[in-house]
Design a protein around this motif. Structure first.
Motif, PDB file in Angstrom:
ATOM      1  N   GLN B   6      95.219 -33.032  31.805  1.00 30.95           N
ATOM      2  CA  GLN B   6      95.514 -34.406  32.189  1.00 30.95           C
ATOM      3  C   GLN B   6      94.236 -35.232  32.177  1.00 30.95           C
ATOM      4  O   GLN B   6      93.168 -34.742  32.541  1.00 30.95           O
ATOM      5  CB  GLN B   6      96.063 -34.476  33.618  1.00 30.95           C
ATOM      6  CG  GLN B   6      97.344 -33.772  33.879  1.00 30.95           C
ATOM      7  CD  GLN B   6      97.770 -33.858  35.335  1.00 30.95           C
ATOM      8  OE1 GLN B   6      98.217 -32.875  35.902  1.00 30.95           O
ATOM      9  NE2 GLN B   6      97.665 -35.026  35.959  1.00 30.95           N
ATOM     10  N   ASN B   7      94.396 -36.503  31.813  1.00 27.83           N
ATOM     11  CA  ASN B   7      93.275 -37.442  31.892  1.00 27.83           C
ATOM     12  C   ASN B   7      93.776 -38.849  32.194  1.00 27.83           C
ATOM     13  O   ASN B   7      94.842 -39.226  31.692  1.00 27.83           O
ATOM     14  CB  ASN B   7      92.516 -37.482  30.554  1.00 27.83           C
ATOM     15  CG  ASN B   7      91.547 -36.321  30.445  1.00 27.83           C
ATOM     16  OD1 ASN B   7      90.598 -36.230  31.209  1.00 27.83           O
ATOM     17  ND2 ASN B   7      91.810 -35.416  29.505  1.00 27.83           N
ATOM     18  N   ARG B   9      91.163 -37.675  35.496  1.00 26.77           N
ATOM     19  CA  ARG B   9      91.344 -36.896  36.715  1.00 26.77           C
ATOM     20  C   ARG B   9      91.293 -37.789  37.946  1.00 26.77           C
ATOM     21  O   ARG B   9      91.950 -37.531  38.953  1.00 26.77           O
ATOM     22  CB  ARG B   9      90.255 -35.827  36.814  1.00 26.77           C
ATOM     23  CG  ARG B   9      90.290 -34.764  35.733  1.00 26.77           C
ATOM     24  CD  ARG B   9      91.437 -33.772  35.956  1.00 26.77           C
ATOM     25  NE  ARG B   9      91.527 -33.348  37.334  1.00 26.77           N
ATOM     26  CZ  ARG B   9      90.741 -32.449  37.905  1.00 26.77           C
ATOM     27  NH1 ARG B   9      89.780 -31.878  37.209  1.00 26.77           N
ATOM     28  NH2 ARG B   9      90.899 -32.119  39.170  1.00 26.77           N
ATOM     29  N   VAL B  21      98.277 -42.338  31.946  1.00 24.90           N
ATOM     30  CA  VAL B  21      97.726 -41.026  32.249  1.00 24.90           C
ATOM     31  C   VAL B  21      98.237 -40.069  31.179  1.00 24.90           C
ATOM     32  O   VAL B  21      99.452 -39.934  30.993  1.00 24.90           O
ATOM     33  CB  VAL B  21      98.153 -40.526  33.646  1.00 24.90           C
ATOM     34  CG1 VAL B  21      97.442 -39.224  33.985  1.00 24.90           C
ATOM     35  CG2 VAL B  21      97.881 -41.584  34.712  1.00 24.90           C
ATOM     36  N   SER B 109      95.837 -35.783  38.643  1.00 29.82           N
ATOM     37  CA  SER B 109      95.148 -37.069  38.448  1.00 29.82           C
ATOM     38  C   SER B 109      95.313 -37.875  39.724  1.00 29.82           C
ATOM     39  O   SER B 109      96.434 -38.184  40.117  1.00 29.82           O
ATOM     40  CB  SER B 109      95.760 -37.831  37.265  1.00 29.82           C
ATOM     41  OG  SER B 109      95.584 -37.128  36.059  1.00 29.82           O
TER      42      SER B 109
END
Lengths: 111, 114
Positions: B6-7, B9, B21, B109
Protein backbone atom coordinates in the motif's frame (compact mmCIF):
# COMPACT_ATOMS: atom_id res chain seq x y z
CA UNK A 1 -28.29 -8.43 12.10
CA UNK A 2 -24.72 -9.60 11.94
CA UNK A 3 -22.60 -9.39 15.03
CA UNK A 4 -19.38 -10.71 16.47
CA UNK A 5 -18.64 -10.34 20.19
CA UNK A 6 -15.34 -10.78 21.95
CA UNK A 7 -13.96 -9.34 25.19
CA UNK A 8 -12.30 -5.97 24.89
CA UNK A 9 -9.27 -6.67 27.02
CA UNK A 10 -7.60 -9.54 28.87
CA UNK A 11 -4.49 -9.80 31.01
CA UNK A 12 -2.40 -12.91 31.66
CA UNK A 13 1.00 -13.84 33.01
CA UNK A 14 3.98 -15.03 31.03
CA UNK A 15 3.98 -18.83 30.79
CA UNK A 16 0.26 -19.14 31.50
CA UNK A 17 -2.63 -20.25 29.27
CA UNK A 18 -5.32 -17.84 28.10
CA UNK A 19 -8.60 -18.46 26.26
CA UNK A 20 -10.18 -15.72 24.16
CA UNK A 21 -13.83 -16.30 23.38
CA UNK A 22 -15.80 -15.19 20.35
CA UNK A 23 -19.51 -15.48 19.71
CA UNK A 24 -21.07 -14.67 16.39
CA UNK A 25 -24.42 -14.19 14.69
CA UNK A 26 -24.14 -13.95 10.93
CA UNK A 27 -26.48 -14.53 8.01
CA UNK A 28 -24.09 -17.00 6.40
CA UNK A 29 -21.05 -18.97 7.46
CA UNK A 30 -18.08 -20.11 5.45
CA UNK A 31 -15.32 -20.21 8.01
CA UNK A 32 -14.07 -18.52 11.16
CA UNK A 33 -10.65 -16.93 11.34
CA UNK A 34 -8.41 -15.63 14.08
CA UNK A 35 -5.87 -12.92 13.35
CA UNK A 36 -3.16 -11.39 15.52
CA UNK A 37 -2.49 -7.68 15.29
CA UNK A 38 0.34 -5.88 17.05
CA UNK A 39 -0.20 -2.19 17.68
CA UNK A 40 0.15 -0.15 14.48
CA UNK A 41 0.75 -3.22 12.34
CA UNK A 42 -1.28 -5.30 9.90
CA UNK A 43 -3.31 -8.29 11.07
CA UNK A 44 -1.65 -11.64 10.46
CA UNK A 45 -3.43 -14.96 10.06
CA UNK A 46 -3.40 -17.37 13.00
CA UNK A 47 -6.05 -20.02 12.45
CA UNK A 48 -9.06 -21.15 10.48
CA UNK A 49 -12.02 -23.33 11.42
CA UNK A 50 -14.84 -24.34 9.13
CA UNK A 51 -15.90 -27.59 10.81
CA UNK A 52 -16.69 -28.12 14.48
CA UNK A 53 -13.80 -29.05 16.69
CA UNK A 54 -10.32 -28.08 17.68
CA UNK A 55 -7.49 -27.06 15.35
CA UNK A 56 -4.04 -27.06 16.92
CA UNK A 57 -1.08 -25.16 15.61
CA UNK A 58 1.90 -25.12 17.95
CA UNK A 59 1.14 -22.91 20.97
CA UNK A 60 -2.13 -21.77 19.42
CA UNK A 61 -5.38 -23.72 19.16
CA UNK A 62 -8.78 -22.67 17.93
CA UNK A 63 -12.15 -24.27 18.59
CA UNK A 64 -15.44 -23.92 16.76
CA UNK A 65 -19.03 -24.87 17.55
CA UNK A 66 -21.24 -23.85 14.65
CA UNK A 67 -24.47 -24.78 16.40
CA UNK A 68 -23.61 -22.44 19.28
CA UNK A 69 -22.07 -19.70 17.15
CA UNK A 70 -19.00 -19.91 19.35
CA UNK A 71 -15.27 -20.07 18.95
CA UNK A 72 -12.26 -19.65 21.18
CA UNK A 73 -8.56 -19.11 20.67
CA UNK A 74 -6.31 -20.82 23.19
CA UNK A 75 -2.78 -19.54 23.68
CA UNK A 76 -0.41 -21.71 25.70
CA UNK A 77 2.97 -20.93 27.28
CA UNK A 78 2.38 -17.23 26.90
CA UNK A 79 5.29 -15.06 25.89
CA UNK A 80 5.71 -11.30 26.14
CA UNK A 81 5.55 -11.08 22.33
CA UNK A 82 1.99 -12.45 22.46
CA UNK A 83 0.85 -9.06 23.75
CA UNK A 84 -1.34 -7.96 20.86
CA UNK A 85 -4.94 -7.68 19.73
CA UNK A 86 -6.68 -10.85 18.58
CA UNK A 87 -9.37 -10.47 15.97
CA UNK A 88 -12.16 -12.94 15.40
CA UNK A 89 -13.62 -12.86 11.89
CA UNK A 90 -16.37 -14.77 10.12
CA UNK A 91 -16.46 -15.23 6.38
CA UNK A 92 -19.89 -15.10 4.85
CA UNK A 93 -21.53 -17.41 2.40
CA UNK A 94 -19.34 -18.77 -0.35
CA UNK A 95 -19.65 -16.63 -3.45
CA UNK A 96 -19.57 -13.30 -1.68
CA UNK A 97 -16.58 -13.91 0.56
CA UNK A 98 -17.66 -11.10 2.82
CA UNK A 99 -15.68 -10.95 6.04
CA UNK A 100 -17.06 -9.57 9.30
CA UNK A 101 -14.60 -8.73 12.04
CA UNK A 102 -15.05 -8.45 15.77
CA UNK A 103 -13.60 -5.39 17.48
CA UNK A 104 -10.69 -7.42 18.79
CA UNK A 105 -9.41 -8.50 22.21
CA UNK A 106 -6.35 -6.69 23.49
CA UNK A 107 -4.18 -9.17 25.39
CA UNK A 108 -1.55 -7.93 27.81
CA UNK A 109 1.06 -10.45 28.93
CA UNK A 110 2.74 -9.52 32.18
CA UNK A 111 6.13 -10.71 33.36
CA UNK B 1 8.15 -12.48 -1.64
CA UNK B 2 4.34 -12.67 -1.52
CA UNK B 3 2.97 -9.37 -0.37
CA UNK B 4 0.32 -6.68 -0.48
CA UNK B 5 1.79 -3.21 -0.90
CA UNK B 6 0.00 0.00 0.00
CA UNK B 7 1.04 3.58 -0.64
CA UNK B 8 1.30 6.02 0.95
CA UNK B 9 1.85 4.59 4.43
CA UNK B 10 1.21 7.95 6.06
CA UNK B 11 -0.64 10.95 4.72
CA UNK B 12 -1.90 14.22 6.14
CA UNK B 13 -4.24 16.12 3.86
CA UNK B 14 -6.93 18.80 4.00
CA UNK B 15 -10.67 18.58 3.55
CA UNK B 16 -11.73 18.32 -0.07
CA UNK B 17 -8.37 17.51 -1.63
CA UNK B 18 -8.78 14.34 -3.70
CA UNK B 19 -6.42 11.51 -2.88
CA UNK B 20 -5.76 7.95 -3.93
CA UNK B 21 -4.33 5.16 -1.84
CA UNK B 22 -2.82 2.48 -4.03
CA UNK B 23 -2.83 -1.25 -3.31
CA UNK B 24 -0.99 -3.91 -5.25
CA UNK B 25 -0.62 -7.66 -4.67
CA UNK B 26 1.77 -10.07 -6.34
CA UNK B 27 -0.02 -13.33 -5.48
CA UNK B 28 -2.47 -13.41 -8.41
CA UNK B 29 -5.36 -13.26 -5.97
CA UNK B 30 -8.86 -12.80 -7.35
CA UNK B 31 -10.32 -11.16 -4.26
CA UNK B 32 -9.23 -7.79 -2.92
CA UNK B 33 -10.78 -5.59 -0.28
CA UNK B 34 -10.38 -2.32 1.60
CA UNK B 35 -10.96 -1.91 5.34
CA UNK B 36 -10.78 0.96 7.73
CA UNK B 37 -9.90 0.47 11.37
CA UNK B 38 -11.02 2.86 14.06
CA UNK B 39 -10.64 2.54 17.86
CA UNK B 40 -13.52 0.58 19.36
CA UNK B 41 -15.01 -0.21 15.96
CA UNK B 42 -12.65 -2.82 14.64
CA UNK B 43 -12.09 -3.49 10.96
CA UNK B 44 -14.94 -2.39 8.73
CA UNK B 45 -15.15 -3.27 5.08
CA UNK B 46 -15.35 -0.36 2.62
CA UNK B 47 -15.36 -2.05 -0.78
CA UNK B 48 -14.35 -5.40 -2.16
CA UNK B 49 -13.69 -6.93 -5.55
CA UNK B 50 -14.19 -10.51 -6.59
CA UNK B 51 -12.20 -10.10 -9.81
CA UNK B 52 -11.27 -7.62 -12.54
CA UNK B 53 -14.08 -5.14 -13.25
CA UNK B 54 -16.19 -6.65 -10.42
CA UNK B 55 -16.56 -4.47 -7.33
CA UNK B 56 -19.16 -4.20 -4.58
CA UNK B 57 -19.89 -2.11 -1.54
CA UNK B 58 -18.96 -3.23 1.93
CA UNK B 59 -20.39 -1.87 5.14
CA UNK B 60 -19.07 1.71 4.98
CA UNK B 61 -18.69 2.74 1.31
CA UNK B 62 -19.87 6.35 1.60
CA UNK B 63 -17.23 8.84 0.48
CA UNK B 64 -15.04 6.25 -1.23
CA UNK B 65 -14.59 4.89 -4.73
CA UNK B 66 -12.62 1.96 -6.07
CA UNK B 67 -11.67 0.46 -9.39
CA UNK B 68 -10.29 -2.91 -10.47
CA UNK B 69 -8.89 -2.57 -13.96
CA UNK B 70 -6.09 -5.07 -13.39
CA UNK B 71 -6.01 -8.13 -11.20
CA UNK B 72 -3.06 -6.96 -9.11
CA UNK B 73 -4.23 -3.38 -8.34
CA UNK B 74 -7.14 -2.07 -6.31
CA UNK B 75 -6.84 1.66 -5.58
CA UNK B 76 -9.02 3.44 -3.02
CA UNK B 77 -10.12 6.92 -4.05
CA UNK B 78 -11.34 9.65 -1.73
CA UNK B 79 -12.86 12.25 -4.05
CA UNK B 80 -13.46 14.87 -1.35
CA UNK B 81 -11.96 13.73 1.95
CA UNK B 82 -13.54 14.83 5.20
CA UNK B 83 -12.23 14.66 8.79
CA UNK B 84 -14.43 11.63 9.57
CA UNK B 85 -12.34 9.68 7.07
CA UNK B 86 -9.31 10.03 9.30
CA UNK B 87 -8.46 6.41 9.96
CA UNK B 88 -6.08 3.51 9.47
CA UNK B 89 -6.74 1.81 6.15
CA UNK B 90 -5.85 -1.74 5.19
CA UNK B 91 -5.94 -3.40 1.82
CA UNK B 92 -6.25 -7.19 1.80
CA UNK B 93 -6.39 -10.00 -0.72
CA UNK B 94 -6.96 -13.70 -0.86
CA UNK B 95 -7.22 -16.48 -3.38
CA UNK B 96 -10.75 -17.75 -3.81
CA UNK B 97 -9.37 -21.15 -4.64
CA UNK B 98 -7.02 -21.39 -1.67
CA UNK B 99 -7.32 -24.07 1.01
CA UNK B 100 -8.33 -21.70 3.77
CA UNK B 101 -8.68 -18.41 1.96
CA UNK B 102 -7.12 -16.35 4.70
CA UNK B 103 -6.71 -12.65 4.05
CA UNK B 104 -3.28 -11.22 3.40
CA UNK B 105 -3.08 -7.64 4.60
CA UNK B 106 -1.00 -4.71 3.45
CA UNK B 107 0.96 -2.77 6.07
CA UNK B 108 -1.69 -0.12 6.41
CA UNK B 109 -2.07 3.54 5.44
CA UNK B 110 -2.63 6.05 8.21
CA UNK B 111 -4.65 8.95 6.85
CA UNK B 112 -5.33 12.23 8.64
CA UNK B 113 -7.78 14.70 7.13
CA UNK B 114 -7.62 18.20 8.60
Amino acid sequence: GQNIDQPTEMTATEGAIVQINCTYQTSGFNGLFWYQQHAGEAPTFLSYNVLDGLEEKGRFSSFLSRSKGYSYLLLKELQMKDSASYLCAVRGTSGTYKYIFGTGTRLKVLA
Amino acid sequence: EAQVTQNPRYLITVTGKKLTVTCSQNMNHEYMSWYRQDPGLGLRQIYYSMNVEVTDKGDVPEGYKVSRKEKRNFPLILESPSPNQTSLYFCASFSGTGATGELFFGEGSRLTVL
